[in-house]
Design a protein around this motif. Structure first.
Motif, PDB file in Angstrom:
ATOM      1  N   GLN A 193       9.407   6.716   6.849  1.00  0.00           N
ATOM      2  CA  GLN A 193       7.922   5.726   7.111  1.00  0.00           C
ATOM      3  C   GLN A 193       8.852   5.739   8.782  1.00  0.00           C
ATOM      4  OE1 GLN A 193       6.400   3.679   3.550  1.00  0.00           O
ATOM      5  NE2 GLN A 193       6.339   2.586   5.721  1.00  0.00           N
TER       6      GLN A 193
ATOM      7  N   THR B 147      12.594   5.986   1.452  1.00  0.00           N
ATOM      8  CA  THR B 147      11.126   6.390   1.624  1.00  0.00           C
ATOM      9  C   THR B 147      10.914   5.066   2.964  1.00  0.00           C
ATOM     10  OG1 THR B 147      10.577   4.184  -0.308  1.00  0.00           O
ATOM     11  CG2 THR B 147      10.507   6.441  -0.848  1.00  0.00           C
TER      12      THR B 147
ATOM     13  N   THR C 162       9.654  -3.213  -7.319  1.00  0.00           N
ATOM     14  CA  THR C 162       9.898  -3.129  -8.103  1.00  0.00           C
ATOM     15  C   THR C 162      11.792  -3.087  -8.295  1.00  0.00           C
ATOM     16  OG1 THR C 162       8.168  -1.126  -8.672  1.00  0.00           O
ATOM     17  CG2 THR C 162      10.142  -1.152 -10.754  1.00  0.00           C
TER      18      THR C 162
ATOM     19  N   CYS D 163      16.778   4.470  -3.201  1.00  0.00           N
ATOM     20  CA  CYS D 163      15.806   5.297  -2.434  1.00  0.00           C
ATOM     21  C   CYS D 163      14.926   4.475  -1.866  1.00  0.00           C
ATOM     22  CB  CYS D 163      15.193   5.341  -4.274  1.00  0.00           C
ATOM     23  SG  CYS D 163      15.803   6.807  -5.206  1.00  0.00           S
ATOM     24  N   ALA D 164      14.329   3.557  -2.167  1.00  0.00           N
ATOM     25  CA  ALA D 164      13.600   2.300  -1.546  1.00  0.00           C
ATOM     26  C   ALA D 164      13.547   2.010   0.069  1.00  0.00           C
ATOM     27  CB  ALA D 164      13.171   1.085  -2.041  1.00  0.00           C
TER      28      ALA D 164
ATOM     29  N   THR E 291       0.797  -1.131  -0.131  1.00  0.00           N
ATOM     30  CA  THR E 291      -0.310  -0.163   0.124  1.00  0.00           C
ATOM     31  C   THR E 291       0.935   1.591   0.486  1.00  0.00           C
ATOM     32  OG1 THR E 291      -0.027   0.118   2.106  1.00  0.00           O
ATOM     33  CG2 THR E 291      -1.996  -0.812   1.182  1.00  0.00           C
ATOM     34  N   SER E 292       1.959   1.140   0.355  1.00  0.00           N
ATOM     35  CA  SER E 292       2.785   2.202   0.534  1.00  0.00           C
ATOM     36  C   SER E 292       3.549   2.527  -0.602  1.00  0.00           C
ATOM     37  CB  SER E 292       3.930   2.384   1.602  1.00  0.00           C
ATOM     38  OG  SER E 292       4.792   1.612   1.443  1.00  0.00           O
ATOM     39  N   LEU E 293       3.815   3.894  -0.935  1.00  0.00           N
ATOM     40  CA  LEU E 293       5.198   4.257  -2.119  1.00  0.00           C
ATOM     41  C   LEU E 293       6.524   3.140  -1.725  1.00  0.00           C
ATOM     42  CD1 LEU E 293       6.081   5.969  -4.582  1.00  0.00           C
ATOM     43  CD2 LEU E 293       6.796   7.662  -3.021  1.00  0.00           C
ATOM     44  N   HIS E 294       7.303   3.176  -1.242  1.00  0.00           N
ATOM     45  CA  HIS E 294       8.357   2.338  -0.241  1.00  0.00           C
ATOM     46  C   HIS E 294       7.878   0.963  -0.999  1.00  0.00           C
ATOM     47  CE1 HIS E 294      10.701   0.203   2.185  1.00  0.00           C
ATOM     48  NE2 HIS E 294       9.940  -0.206   2.282  1.00  0.00           N
ATOM     49  N   SER E 295       7.355  -0.240  -0.966  1.00  0.00           N
ATOM     50  CA  SER E 295       6.659  -1.401  -0.769  1.00  0.00           C
ATOM     51  C   SER E 295       6.683  -1.261  -2.666  1.00  0.00           C
ATOM     52  CB  SER E 295       5.094  -1.818  -0.472  1.00  0.00           C
ATOM     53  OG  SER E 295       4.719  -1.678  -0.972  1.00  0.00           O
ATOM     54  N   TRP E 296       5.752  -0.249  -3.367  1.00  0.00           N
ATOM     55  CA  TRP E 296       6.381  -0.439  -4.318  1.00  0.00           C
ATOM     56  C   TRP E 296       7.408  -0.506  -5.380  1.00  0.00           C
ATOM     57  CZ3 TRP E 296       1.960   3.510  -5.924  1.00  0.00           C
ATOM     58  CH2 TRP E 296       0.514   3.291  -5.551  1.00  0.00           C
ATOM     59  N   LEU E 297       8.596   0.603  -4.516  1.00  0.00           N
ATOM     60  CA  LEU E 297       9.551   0.102  -4.942  1.00  0.00           C
ATOM     61  C   LEU E 297      10.396  -0.196  -5.137  1.00  0.00           C
ATOM     62  CD1 LEU E 297      10.137   4.640  -4.238  1.00  0.00           C
ATOM     63  CD2 LEU E 297       9.858   3.388  -6.766  1.00  0.00           C
TER      64      LEU E 297
END
Length: 224
Positions: free
Chosen positions: A185, A181, A131, A177-178, A122-128
């Motif tokens: 958090q 982020t 990926t 970057c991940a 659910t977070s930008l961290h998890s998406w980055l």
């Protein structure tokens, strides 16, 4: 010609020194991460019944086992004083260990969410992070097939090498970057000002490590 050789040697030495700085940043970051997880967050245990101890496996493995090891693998050509094939083998194997540990780190995060009954991704961290792991796995497979298996033609390897280096650095910086982020958090939810400061300092050192690794590679590729 002599001037060019001397200049090339000078830049080679500079790249080696930058790589040594990266090693020092590696050690500093690793120690800071351990202090945070052991002193402020209660330890690291994937088998624990405490959700936070399970989660702590994630930043530990992703920093020590993924980001820091990837950086060391990238620096293998500058820091391992052996023949090119040995350097390539070290580069490939350290990357493989980093990939395996990175996947384990993702597993730890999903296990934490399951125990804590929290939603996944659910977070930008998890998406980055997801990926970065996926792209890194593809990058490793591409490198193995192209540069290690004997089937690839030398011209193919020569043509693919610049793209492989650039993609590797891009994925490495994406992982950095991940991490940033994720630390943001945790810094926002820190239990004390001292913990928040330690998290922030750790994030700075991870960033400096990423910059040092990228700089060493850039110097080596530009001038050697």
């Amino acid at each position: 010609m002599a001037h060019g050789i001397i200049g090339s040697h000078h830049h080679s030495m500079m790249a080696s020194r930058v790589a040594m700085v990266a090693h020092l940043l590696f050690l500093t970051t690793a120690v800071l991460m351990l202090v945070w997880l052991l002193h402020y967050r209660g330890g690291i245990n994937i088998q624990s019944e405490e959700p936070e101890q399970i989660f702590n496996v994630h930043p530990f493995v992703m920093s020590w086992g993924f980001i820091l090891l990837i950086g060391e693998a990238i620096l293998a050509y500058s820091t391992i004083p052996m023949d090119h094939r040995t350097q390539k083998m070290a580069h490939m194997m350290i990357h493989l260990v980093g990939l395996i540990l990175g996947i384990f780190g993702v597993y730890a995060a999903f296990k934490f969410h399951a125990v804590a009954v929290a939603p996944d991704l659910t977070s930008l961290h998890s998406w980055l992070g997801i990926t970065a792991i996926a792209l890194f796995g593809l990058q490793w497979l591409f490198g193995f097939v192209t540069f290690w298996l004997p089937a690839a033609h030398e011209r193919t390897r020569a043509a693919a090498a610049p793209a492989h280096v650039m993609a590797g650095l891009a994925i490495f910086m994406l992982a950095v970057c991940a991490a940033q982020t994720g630390l943001v958090q945790k810094s926002a939810g820190a239990a004390s000002a001292s913990e928040m400061k330690l998290i922030n300092v750790t994030g700075i050192f991870i960033l400096l490590y990423g910059v040092a690794v990228a700089s060493a590679v850039a110097m080596r590729k530009a001038f050697l």
